[in-house]
Design a protein around this motif. Structure first.
Motif, PDB file in Angstrom:
ATOM      1  N   SER A   1       0.861   5.935   0.078  1.00  0.00           N
ATOM      2  CA  SER A   1       0.390   6.912   0.526  1.00  0.00           C
ATOM      3  C   SER A   1      -0.410   7.696  -0.929  1.00  0.00           C
ATOM      4  N   SER A   2       0.130   7.476  -2.307  1.00  0.00           N
ATOM      5  CA  SER A   2      -0.566   8.540  -3.377  1.00  0.00           C
ATOM      6  C   SER A   2       0.171   7.458  -4.419  1.00  0.00           C
TER       7      SER A   2
ATOM      8  N   ARG B   1      -7.548   4.425  -4.782  1.00  0.00           N
ATOM      9  CA  ARG B   1      -8.356   4.755  -3.746  1.00  0.00           C
ATOM     10  C   ARG B   1      -9.938   4.359  -4.197  1.00  0.00           C
TER      11      ARG B   1
ATOM     12  N   PRO C   1      -5.075  -2.789   2.788  1.00  0.00           N
ATOM     13  CA  PRO C   1      -5.274  -1.750   4.372  1.00  0.00           C
ATOM     14  C   PRO C   1      -6.379  -0.560   3.022  1.00  0.00           C
ATOM     15  N   ASP C   2      -6.079   0.685   4.272  1.00  0.00           N
ATOM     16  CA  ASP C   2      -7.260   2.250   3.697  1.00  0.00           C
ATOM     17  C   ASP C   2      -6.030   2.343   3.016  1.00  0.00           C
ATOM     18  N   CYS C   3      -5.406   3.184   1.998  1.00  0.00           N
ATOM     19  CA  CYS C   3      -4.734   4.127   0.973  1.00  0.00           C
ATOM     20  C   CYS C   3      -4.410   3.784  -0.455  1.00  0.00           C
ATOM     21  N   GLU C   4      -4.133   5.053  -0.973  1.00  0.00           N
ATOM     22  CA  GLU C   4      -4.493   5.945  -1.619  1.00  0.00           C
ATOM     23  C   GLU C   4      -3.753   4.459  -3.375  1.00  0.00           C
TER      24      GLU C   4
ATOM     25  N   GLY D   1       0.481  -1.184  -0.396  1.00  0.00           N
ATOM     26  CA  GLY D   1       0.279  -0.296   0.339  1.00  0.00           C
ATOM     27  C   GLY D   1       0.829   1.118   0.397  1.00  0.00           C
TER      28      GLY D   1
ATOM     29  N   VAL E   1       2.748   2.010   3.400  1.00  0.00           N
ATOM     30  CA  VAL E   1       1.606   1.943   4.024  1.00  0.00           C
ATOM     31  C   VAL E   1       1.602   0.606   4.540  1.00  0.00           C
ATOM     32  N   GLU E   2       1.264  -0.085   3.760  1.00  0.00           N
ATOM     33  CA  GLU E   2       1.654  -1.518   4.193  1.00  0.00           C
ATOM     34  C   GLU E   2       2.893  -2.176   3.067  1.00  0.00           C
TER      35      GLU E   2
ATOM     36  N   LEU F   1      -2.931   0.333  -4.514  1.00  0.00           N
ATOM     37  CA  LEU F   1      -2.416  -0.086  -3.853  1.00  0.00           C
ATOM     38  C   LEU F   1      -1.666  -1.456  -4.887  1.00  0.00           C
TER      39      LEU F   1
END
Lengths: 477, 372
Positions: free
Chosen positions: A238-239, A265, A280-283, A236, A314-315, A285
């Motif tokens: 962040s952008s 997202r 995961p909660d991310c922008e 994951g 992020v993950e 993946l």
């Protein structure tokens, strides 16, 4: 999307044409009742429908040739159909056309493990080709998402790809030979169990010609030994930009994963709600899959994870066992189903140079906001083949047209950055009128001349691939 | 010799010429029927125009030397995956092989059996057709099904449909390590069985050749260090029933051995005609028996058979009934005028081929007759 006006003279001769077709096929292989031909009125591009004059289901190459000779003689357009899973309208009929379905041609003709090929009739589904050889540890590599249903005939017509073509190539790279029936009934063998062409590569030309050069009834396909194992890793970010840079770094490092899948997202949120894959909660993946023995996988994934860590993920989630691997793929594989639950959607298929990924995703977001329609992105990042899904409400007046306009803008954007209109779905009717955005008149003319050679009367799937005005004279002649 | 230095100029040359043209890249692949006509060199259209390592793509003008492209790619740890044949030693030619000539010949080496041919990695072309019209097809992205695939048609068309001006490729990472597994003294039949066992294993064999004269049967493995070591071991187990397996890991030796296979170096200094035959691998030994050749080299697991035969003798009647195709790659001009170098096609296929040539080159001026 416009289709040519049906030829009234052909419509008026329907009874005679059907009678002639009945003369060469078994009784149940000619369908002409209004309520029955409706089953063939569209493919997976369901926004466009038109029942054909008749549909025929021949059981042999000889029957296909007999049908084509009759239609050639009568001047009737023929629309070849595999399983009808085209997202581009490749099998959309016109009212004056005969649908030629290959569904009854589904035998395995020869399996040769020593020479690593299988010869099949082309109505056989993609997955059942692998099904026929997997007991012996082999598989057929191209794996379009529709592989459970789609026919090899359609795969050849559209030169279909899939998630694993970064390593294994698309249909044309795995096709060794075909039996092709031309519109006038001439049967030609192109290629065979050997490699490459002795003269001009007509096999390469036939593959991806969208059923416009001939009807392929038999195919020799390359089969490969299955790798010892495969394992995905989920990352994951962040952008979108960071995820895009990570893809590029992985490729530059000399690793060749079998698949690199990208979700943004809107897509992650929808998939998570639908499949509960635990994303995961991310922008953005990425799912990256590598193959080999356990030790080889460890070696490759070690390098990939090292690269990913440089991009502040992020993950990072490595599958420990088959169950975890399944969960990583679960969301991705249900992406289209997830979208279908919340909305009608239109699936695009442009390809871009991988380096343009961040720029293109940014522009798609701007276009999406401009049109007021949401776009979710899921695609094969390793080879730049994007599948933006435009979400709309088909029941609301004007929304389909609006979605189509947004789709056209996105595809033009793909061409503008050095890419193309379609990576694996084909042109069909969907992208037909955008061809002039990618190709100059001389480029299209060169392609249409090829059709002139194979099908001088322009009767095979005539209103597809080329803009209607560009092909008008030839179709009218 | 006509030597345009831009695509526009080249198009102008073709448009305004009356006579037949003999198209030349580096002039190193003198294959096919002898062509008479004014020489048109593409060497003036040279240079890599785009190399994006992160996208695995390279675009270059058709006259760019293959060596220059390989150097650019090596700088980024990449390569042309199909291992293009260098025909100079075999054909006794000089000069610099060019990218355009390589594409026109669909020149592919030992790795073709696993990775694919030149045509499989060719993403896009620009060419000038026989009317002097510039045509482009494909592009520079890996997945592209937009319209007909003229890219495949141009690969291996030997300059008879158009003069290539620019080509783009999918490239791949150069592998860190290589190994050759070698068996000695096998009969042709056993050698092809051993190669078949290797190619049918999951260990990703990227070369599978047999040289009966040297008595060597070779399989190649490439990849990261640990992976090569692991697969060499496992493949050795697969090959054990065929004899003692030697493993060569020295990169220079491994490369030289496969270059010898790729360029058919064993035939370079020997007199005689050279045929190149593509069949299904298990037919290879039977083909060689019937051919009555002076020397044989098997590549592609037995499916590519190079034959050294007495001068002026037609191979095709001897191998009639075996499916595939045979090309007379090296022979005196007189022989290439009397025996068709390219395989004759069945009538309906020949009709399509002729039809395409007439459309792409209506005046019949581009390498006329070369593939007839």
């Amino acid at each position: 999307m416009q289709m040519p006006e049906p030829n009234a003279a052909i419509l008026s001769r329907k009874a005679r044409i059907v009678e002639r077709l009945r003369g060469v096929l078994s009784a149940d292989a000619v369908i002409d009742e209004a309520h029955e031909v409706r089953a063939y009125e569209c493919d997976a591009l369901t926004a466009y429908k038109c029942p054909p004059l008749a549909a025929v289901l021949p059981s042999s190459t000889e029957e296909v040739a007999a049908v084509l000779r009759i239609c050639h003689d009568e001047g009737v357009p023929v629309v070849p159909r595999g399983s009808g899973t085209s997202l581009a309208g490749g099998a959309l009929p016109t009212a004056d056309s005969v649908i030629l379905g290959v569904a009854r041609l589904n035998e395995v003709l020869e399996t040769d493990y020593d020479n690593r090929f299988i010869r099949v009739q082309t109505g056989r589904t993609n997955l059942s080709v692998t099904g026929a050889v997997e007991e012996n540890g082999f598989f057929y590599a191209p794996d379009p998402s529709s592989q459970l249903a789609c026919a090899i005939a359609g795969n050849i017509a559209m030169n279909s790809g899939g998630a694993h073509c970064l390593k294994y190539g698309v249909t044309t790279n795995n096709l060794l030979g075909v039996t092709l029936v031309q519109m006038d009934g001439t049967v030609v063998e192109l290629g065979g169990a050997h490699l490459d062409a002795g003269g001009l590569d007509l096999l390469g030309l036939a593959c991806g010609s969208e059923g416009q050069l001939g009807v392929v009834t038999e195919a020799t396909l390359r089969i490969l030994r299955k790798p010892e194992g495969a394992r995905p890793v989920l990352m994951g970010f962040s952008s979108n930009e960071v995820a895009g840079a990570c893809v590029s770094d992985i490729i530059k490092a000399g690793v060749l994963p079998v698949a690199i899948e990208f979700m943004d997202r809107p897509c992650i949120v929808a998939c998570e709600a639908f499949a509960h894959a635990g994303y995961p909660d991310c922008e953005a993946l990425l799912i990256v899959e590598v193959e080999g023995s356990d030790a080889e996988i460890d070696e490759q994934l070690g390098l990939i994870l090292q690269i990913a860590r440089r991009h502040d993920p992020v993950e990072l989630r490595e599958a420990k066992d088959a169950d975890e691997a399944g969960r990583i793929w679960l969301g991705r594989k249900s992406a289209f189903g997830a979208m279908g639950q919340i909305n009608d959607y239109m699936c695009l298929d442009g390809t871009i140079p991988v380096s343009e990924l961040p720029h293109v995703l940014r522009r798609i977001r701007e276009l999406s906001e401009g049109y007021g329609l949401e776009v979710a992105n899921v695609f094969h990042a390793g080879d730049g083949n994007m599948h933006p899904l435009i979400l709309f409400n088909a029941n609301e007046e004007g929304q389909l047209e609006k979605a189509e306009a947004l789709g056209a803008d996105i595809l033009r954007l793909c061409v503008e950055v050095g890419g193309c209109l379609t990576g694996e779905h084909g042109v069909g009717i969907e992208k037909r009128d955008l061809m002039a955005d990618q190709y100059a008149p001389a480029d299209l003319e060169a392609q249409m001349r090829v059709k002139d050679v194979f099908d001088p009367k322009w009767l095979l799937n005539p209103a597809k691939v080329f803009p209607l005005d560009a092909s008008a004279q030839r179709r009218a002649a | 010799m006509l030597t345009p230095d831009s695509e526009t100029e080249l198009a102008e040359v073709v448009r305004t010429t009356d006579g037949p043209l003999r198209i030349i890249g580096g002039g190193t692949r003198s294959v096919g029927r002898p062509v008479t006509g004014e020489a048109l060199s593409v060497a003036g259209l040279s240079g890599v125009t785009l190399h994006e390592p992160g996208a695995l793509t390279l675009v270059a003008r058709a006259g760019t030397p293959v060596a220059e492209v390989e150097e650019v790619l090596a700088g980024a740890g990449q390569r042309l995956p199909f291992e293009p044949v260098d025909h100079r030693a075999l054909l006794g030619t000089e000069g610099q092989p060019t990218l355009g000539g390589m594409v026109a010949a669909n020149a592919s080496g030992p790795r073709r059996v696993q990775a694919g041919a030149c045509r499989d990695f060719l993403l896009g072309v620009r060419f000038v057709d026989g009317s002097g019209e510039v045509v482009k097809n494909g592009g520079r992205v890996m997945k592209n099904v937009t319209g007909y695939d003229l890219v495949k048609l141009m690969a291996g068309s030997w300059g008879t449909l158009g003069v290539l001006t620019e080509v783009s490729f999918k490239v791949l990472p150069r592998t860190a390590e290589v190994a050759t597994l070698r068996l000695r003294g096998l009969s042709d039949d056993d050698a092809v069985r051993a190669l078949t066992a290797g190619l049918g294993s999951p260990f990703e064999v990227t070369g599978a050749a047999h040289d009966p004269q040297a008595g060597e049967t070779m399989l190649r493995i490439e990849g990261f260090a640990d992976s090569v070591a692991y697969r060499a071991g496992r493949l050795g187990d697969v090959l054990a029933p065929f004899g003692e397996v030697e493993v060569e890991r020295d990169p220079e030796h491994v490369r030289a051995a496969w270059r010898r296979v790729r360029d058919v170096e064993a035939f370079a200094d020997r007199a005689g005609d050279v045929w190149r035959v593509s069949v299904k691998p298990s037919d290879g030994p039977e083909l060689a028996r019937r051919a009555g050749a002076e020397a044989v080299l098997y590549d592609w697991g037995g499916g590519l058979v190079w034959l050294l035969t007495p001068e002026g003798r037609d191979l095709r009647p001897r191998i009639d009934g075996l499916k595939g195709h045979a090309t007379l790659v090296r022979a005196a001009e007189a022989t290439r005028a009397s025996i068709a170098p390219f395989p004759p096609e069945p009538a309906p296929v020949a009709a399509l081929t002729t039809g395409l040539r007439r459309k792409f080159d209506p005046r019949g001026i581009l390498n006329p007759g070369l593939m007839d």
